[in-house]
Design a protein around this motif. Structure first.
Motif, PDB file in Angstrom:
ATOM      1  N   GLU A  92       0.819  -1.214   0.000  1.00  0.00           N
ATOM      2  CA  GLU A  92       0.000   0.000   0.000  1.00  0.00           C
ATOM      3  C   GLU A  92       0.860   1.275   0.000  1.00  0.00           C
ATOM      4  OE1 GLU A  92      -3.278   0.281  -0.050  1.00  0.00           O
ATOM      5  OE2 GLU A  92      -3.870  -1.813   0.141  1.00  0.00           O
ATOM      6  N   LYS A  93       2.191   1.078   0.171  1.00  0.00           N
ATOM      7  CA  LYS A  93       3.110   2.211   0.256  1.00  0.00           C
ATOM      8  C   LYS A  93       2.681   3.182   1.365  1.00  0.00           C
ATOM      9  CE  LYS A  93       4.482   1.902  -4.588  1.00  0.00           C
ATOM     10  NZ  LYS A  93       4.569   2.586  -5.892  1.00  0.00           N
ATOM     11  N   GLY A  94       2.456   2.644   2.505  1.00  0.00           N
ATOM     12  CA  GLY A  94       2.027   3.472   3.630  1.00  0.00           C
ATOM     13  C   GLY A  94       1.122   2.671   4.543  1.00  0.00           C
ATOM     14  N   PHE A  95       0.155   3.366   5.108  1.00  0.00           N
ATOM     15  CA  PHE A  95      -0.777   2.720   6.017  1.00  0.00           C
ATOM     16  C   PHE A  95      -2.033   2.319   5.251  1.00  0.00           C
ATOM     17  CE2 PHE A  95       1.768   5.715   8.516  1.00  0.00           C
ATOM     18  CZ  PHE A  95       2.330   4.829   9.428  1.00  0.00           C
ATOM     19  N   PRO A  96      -2.442   1.053   5.347  1.00  0.00           N
ATOM     20  CA  PRO A  96      -3.572   0.585   4.539  1.00  0.00           C
ATOM     21  C   PRO A  96      -4.925   1.154   4.963  1.00  0.00           C
ATOM     22  CG  PRO A  96      -2.794  -1.149   6.001  1.00  0.00           C
ATOM     23  CD  PRO A  96      -1.828  -0.020   6.123  1.00  0.00           C
ATOM     24  N   TYR A  97      -5.056   1.584   6.238  1.00  0.00           N
ATOM     25  CA  TYR A  97      -6.343   2.094   6.721  1.00  0.00           C
ATOM     26  C   TYR A  97      -6.119   3.462   7.382  1.00  0.00           C
ATOM     27  CZ  TYR A  97      -7.076  -2.872   6.076  1.00  0.00           C
ATOM     28  OH  TYR A  97      -7.112  -4.136   5.544  1.00  0.00           O
ATOM     29  N   PRO A  98      -5.886   4.496   6.586  1.00  0.00           N
ATOM     30  CA  PRO A  98      -5.470   5.794   7.151  1.00  0.00           C
ATOM     31  C   PRO A  98      -6.509   6.441   8.054  1.00  0.00           C
ATOM     32  CG  PRO A  98      -5.986   5.978   4.804  1.00  0.00           C
ATOM     33  CD  PRO A  98      -5.950   4.527   5.120  1.00  0.00           C
ATOM     34  N   HIS A  99      -7.786   6.336   7.748  1.00  0.00           N
ATOM     35  CA  HIS A  99      -8.807   6.995   8.566  1.00  0.00           C
ATOM     36  C   HIS A  99      -8.969   6.298   9.919  1.00  0.00           C
ATOM     37  CE1 HIS A  99     -10.175   9.663   5.323  1.00  0.00           C
ATOM     38  NE2 HIS A  99      -9.926   8.638   4.513  1.00  0.00           N
ATOM     39  N   LEU A 100      -8.934   4.983   9.931  1.00  0.00           N
ATOM     40  CA  LEU A 100      -8.993   4.259  11.203  1.00  0.00           C
ATOM     41  C   LEU A 100      -7.709   4.472  12.003  1.00  0.00           C
ATOM     42  CD1 LEU A 100     -10.661   0.909  10.061  1.00  0.00           C
ATOM     43  CD2 LEU A 100     -11.693   2.700  11.456  1.00  0.00           C
ATOM     44  N   ARG A 101      -6.587   4.600  11.297  1.00  0.00           N
ATOM     45  CA  ARG A 101      -5.328   4.843  11.996  1.00  0.00           C
ATOM     46  C   ARG A 101      -5.360   6.198  12.705  1.00  0.00           C
ATOM     47  NH1 ARG A 101      -0.612   7.570  10.990  1.00  0.00           N
ATOM     48  NH2 ARG A 101       1.208   6.734  12.060  1.00  0.00           N
ATOM     49  N   THR A 102      -5.968   7.199  12.052  1.00  0.00           N
ATOM     50  CA  THR A 102      -6.106   8.513  12.687  1.00  0.00           C
ATOM     51  C   THR A 102      -6.911   8.394  13.977  1.00  0.00           C
ATOM     52  OG1 THR A 102      -6.020   9.591  10.535  1.00  0.00           O
ATOM     53  CG2 THR A 102      -6.935  10.861  12.350  1.00  0.00           C
ATOM     54  N   LEU A 103      -7.930   7.537  13.940  1.00  0.00           N
ATOM     55  CA  LEU A 103      -8.753   7.309  15.127  1.00  0.00           C
ATOM     56  C   LEU A 103      -7.927   6.697  16.259  1.00  0.00           C
ATOM     57  CD1 LEU A 103     -11.833   7.544  15.864  1.00  0.00           C
ATOM     58  CD2 LEU A 103     -12.023   5.130  15.271  1.00  0.00           C
TER      59      LEU A 103
END
Length: 829
Positions: free
Chosen positions: A116-127
């Motif tokens: 994914e070249k990063g975090f696969p679940y960015p919105h949940l990660r922000t949470l």
């Protein structure tokens, strides 16, 4: 703003809440479902939709999401804020498992994904970004609790001492009781099958009432039938008392340990409670994701403006209900924008108008509560600040309101509160009173809604509202379709034309007398009847041409796909053709070189044998002709010839199997066939290799082909007079044109790899014999035989045979990178 207060009940959202609660793992998520509310903030709604969409991906694509322990220990944590209070064993155990789940979820959402070249679940990660985890606290709990949630013996030195003494005391009591019991059994006081039991926390012996004087001790209890009394022998009374004391000490020590742990935990309670809010949010999002999967919901393209552009939208509750009976919902297509803000839906009763209205209200409300909705992915959705609904019978005896009065009250509140960011939903607009004045008031109210640029969906039967929609910009007609021939509703919404109520047709369908229908038609007048008929015809014709247009679109799409497929096949064919021609040229050049050498050799032999000069001249002429035929390769005429041959190749390939399965008919000669016996020379039918028959065993025979001994079916052998000699080089004086063509075709279709894996020894040898003979014939320099590794027997048989073939120069294992010992590479002379 939501109006009225029972808006959720009217559109069915209260049922959606209950379904969501059923998918939560704990009260943590259920509370969030109860607190879920309508929002008109674009960024907030989009974030919630993205979080749910990401969790749908987790459910569908991931196997290791940690959702096994969702325990709500918030009440327990709030309780220990008071000094001296403590968590019991079960509460500590639930705290430990849920803290571990929080830790695992945060770790899961914060992980890097290289693909994914990063975090696969960015919105949940922000949470999960600011959530504190407590690995030290989990470690502390592990020091005092075992894996079953009980206090460990070594939780403290005192507890270890108490439990050790308790175990020793109970052991001594057990030994004493067993000794007393054996003595009583031997003297006949107690039955042989009796064993010590527990009464009021004390070990006792069951004895018959008549024998209770035989054992000294205290009677603690008797059975319900009175046939058994339970005696605690005097010798163990003190020990049992000691056990009671030790159990009390154990409980006090456990409480002390839990109090000490709670004291350690108390300063971290606020941060832990915050972590549980995160766990509650995850439970809530998870429930929404599971519900979205159940109703096939997606995240539409969300825009920060007032817009409804939906394709294949369905009512989720109706969908779930019909699915139980194996039926499907007819999807809804709807578009409201700045140019057509208010939709007036008309059509027959029970035709789906109210369902359409409720679908719009429910899906828009779900969307603005942060839920995915069931529609097509190409749909677009907007945000409304206010939602108003007027549906159903709102008459109230307490408030002295009739049905029409309640509708008017709703209209008043809607006109007061609506604006250009509002969505109004009105069912049976103007109904409930005398039609003429009811229609007039409805039209006047509709004019106010249109002047305020409000969005809305309104159902009605009034003709004047249909005319208003035709004559005023911003308002558009829509019809619920009805099949006049089948006399049934189609539940399809069509925007652009008003719909007929089909009152006459429905009256006929239910069996109303024809004279009544005729009287009604006369009362209303022919103009109205004709207008209604024309309206039906317009809707019918529009539906017909819409279907035609859809069919044309499908045909065009199919035609485009077919053209694209043919173009691709033509490109592949041209590429293959060029490759074949290139390979043919290379093969022809090699064949020319080899043939030239053979012919020169033949001429030399002719000269040496002093043959006729005419024969020499003919051989040289044949060589010259062969060169000219090779030079023609690559010319336009030859390309066309190659193309024609390619067409013929397919027919020849299809006949190839028939040739193999159907042997050539030969007129048999009447010869006397001598029976096979050991010592005679034989060969396998269809082959040239000669061997000696060594032994016959039933239907099988052992034959020696050179150095190879093999077992062959007797019926596959035939007697021969030829001697087993090595192959001699065939001498030829010239190569005919027919031979050239046959050699070229054979060369063209020859494959350099032979796969004999899974064959028996005799089958494999037969296949290898044909293969090697063909390879030598077409002039191949190298071939490969795939026999696998296995036990190595097949490899050994094949290589023993290759040693006897005159045309084989060398053979060896394939390179380990390409198969190693499982493949034999054969170099041909």
């Amino acid at each position: 703003m939501i109006y009225p207060h029972n808006f959720e009940q009217k559109i069915g959202f209260d049922t959606i809440r209950e379904l969501l609660k059923g998918k939560c793992l704990s009260t943590l998520g259920k509370e969030r479902v109860d607190n879920m509310c309508f929002s008109d903030k674009f960024a907030e709604i989009e974030e919630q939709l993205c979080q749910t969409t990401e969790f749908v991906r987790i459910i569908q694509e991931e196997d290791g999401f940690p959702d096994q322990y969702f325990f709500d220990v918030r009440p327990s944590l709030k309780k220990i804020r008071i000094e001296g209070t403590y968590l019991d064993e079960q509460e500590v155990f639930d705290l430990r498992r849920s803290l571990e789940t929080i830790n695992d979820i945060v770790k899961f959402l914060n992980r890097d994904d290289e693909e994914e070249k990063g975090f696969p679940y960015p919105h949940l990660r922000t949470l999960a970004g600011d959530i504190i985890v407590f690995p030290q606290l989990i470690g502390k709990i592990d020091q005092i609790l075992n894996k079953y949630g009980k206090i460990k013996d070594n939780a403290s030195q005192e507890l270890a001492r108490i439990r050790r003494e308790l175990s020793n005391t109970m052991g001594s009591i057990s030994r004493s009781l067993n000794a007393i019991l054996r003595s009583a059994q031997s003297e006949g006081y107690v039955d042989k099958d009796v064993a010590p039991t527990m009464r009021d926390g004390r070990l006792v012996i069951p004895v018959a009432p008549a024998m209770k004087r035989k054992i000294k001790g205290i009677v603690h209890d008797e059975s319900a039938s009175g046939k058994t009394v339970f005696i605690e022998p005097a010798v163990v009374v003190e020990a049992n008392n000691r056990i009671r004391e030790l159990e009390g000490e154990e409980r006090r020590e456990i409480i002390r340990i839990l109090v000490e742990f709670s004291k350690l935990l108390r300063p971290s309670v606020p941060e832990i409670l915050q972590s549980y809010e995160f766990l509650a949010e995850i439970d809530f999002i998870r429930a929404k994701a599971h519900f979205s999967i159940q109703i096939n919901a997606i995240q539409p393209a969300l825009e920060d403006k007032q817009l409804i552009d939906w394709t294949d939208a369905v009512h989720p509750l109706l969908q779930l209900s019909l699915a139980k009976h194996g039926k499907k919902v007819v999807p809804l297509e709807l578009e409201l924008n700045k140019k057509q803000r208010i939709l007036i839906i008309s059509g027959p009763n029970a035709g789906g108008k109210s369902v359409c209205l409720k679908t719009v209200g429910l899906l828009q409300y779900m969307l603005q509560c942060g839920m995915l909705i069931p529609l097509h992915e190409r749909s677009h959705a907007g945000i409304f600040s206010n939602l108003f609904i007027d549906i159903g019978d709102e008459q109230s005896i307490e408030d002295d309101l009739s049905t029409y009065s309640s509708h008017l009250l709703n209209m008043k509140n809607m006109m007061k509160g609506c604006n250009e960011r509002s969505l109004i939903l009105i069912d049976e607009f103007g109904g409930g009173t005398e039609p003429q004045i009811g229609g007039a008031i409805a039209e006047a109210v509709l004019r106010r809604f249109n002047e305020k640029e409000t969005f809305g969906v309104i159902t009605t039967h009034y003709q004047n509202l249909k005319h208003f929609a035709e004559d005023n910009e911003g308002v558009v007609n829509g019809a619920m379709l009805y099949d006049r021939h089948m006399m049934q509703a189609l539940f399809q919404l069509q925007i652009g034309n008003p719909g007929s109520s089909f009152a006459v047709e429905i009256a006929r369908k239910i069996g109303l007398p024809e004279e009544v229908i005729a009287d009604a038609s006369q009362i209303v007048g022919s103009e109205y009847i004709n207008a209604d008929k024309y309206l039906q015809d317009i809707v019918r014709d529009k539906r017909y041409w819409e279907n035609k247009r859809q069919n044309i679109r499908q045909r065009e799409k199919q035609m485009e796909e077919t053209i694209a497929r043919y173009q691709k096949e033509i490109e592949e064919l041209n590429s293959s053709r060029k490759e074949i021609i290139k390979k043919a040229k290379e093969d022809a050049e090699r064949l020319l070189t080899e043939s030239n050498a053979k012919i020169e050799n033949t001429i030399r032999l002719i000269k040496e044998s002093q043959a006729e000069k005419e024969r020499t001249r003919l051989a040289r002429k044949e060589l010259s002709d062969f060169k000219e035929s090779i030079d023609e390769i690559g010319s336009k005429e030859h390309d066309e010839k190659i193309a024609r041959k390619m067409e013929k190749l397919r027919d020849k390939q299809s006949r190839k199997k028939e040739k193999k399965s159907t042997p050539e008919k030969v007129i048999p000669k009447e010869v006397k066939v001598e029976p096979l016996k050991p010592g005679c020379l034989v060969k396998m039918k269809g082959q040239t290799s000669v061997g000696e028959l060594l032994e016959i065993s039933g239907k099988n025979a052992i034959v020696a082909f050179g150095m190879i001994k093999t077992t062959v079916k007797l019926d596959k052998l035939e007697r021969t007079n030829s001697q087993p000699v090595a192959k001699k080089e065939q001498k030829s004086s010239f190569v005919s044109s027919q031979t050239q063509d046959e050699m070229y075709e054979k060369k063209l279709h020859f494959k350099q790899d032979l796969d004999v894996r899974g064959m028996r020894g005799d089958e494999a040898l037969q296949a290898v014999t044909y293969f090697v003979d063909d390879a030598i014939l077409v002039g191949m320099s190298r071939v490969r035989i795939l026999h696998g590794t296995g036990t190595g027997i097949l490899r050994q048989l094949i290589r023993q045979y290759l040693q006897t073939v005159h045309g084989v120069a060398h053979f060896q294992d394939e390179h380990v990178q390409f198969g190693g010992a499982g493949i034999t590479v054969v170099d041909l002379a």
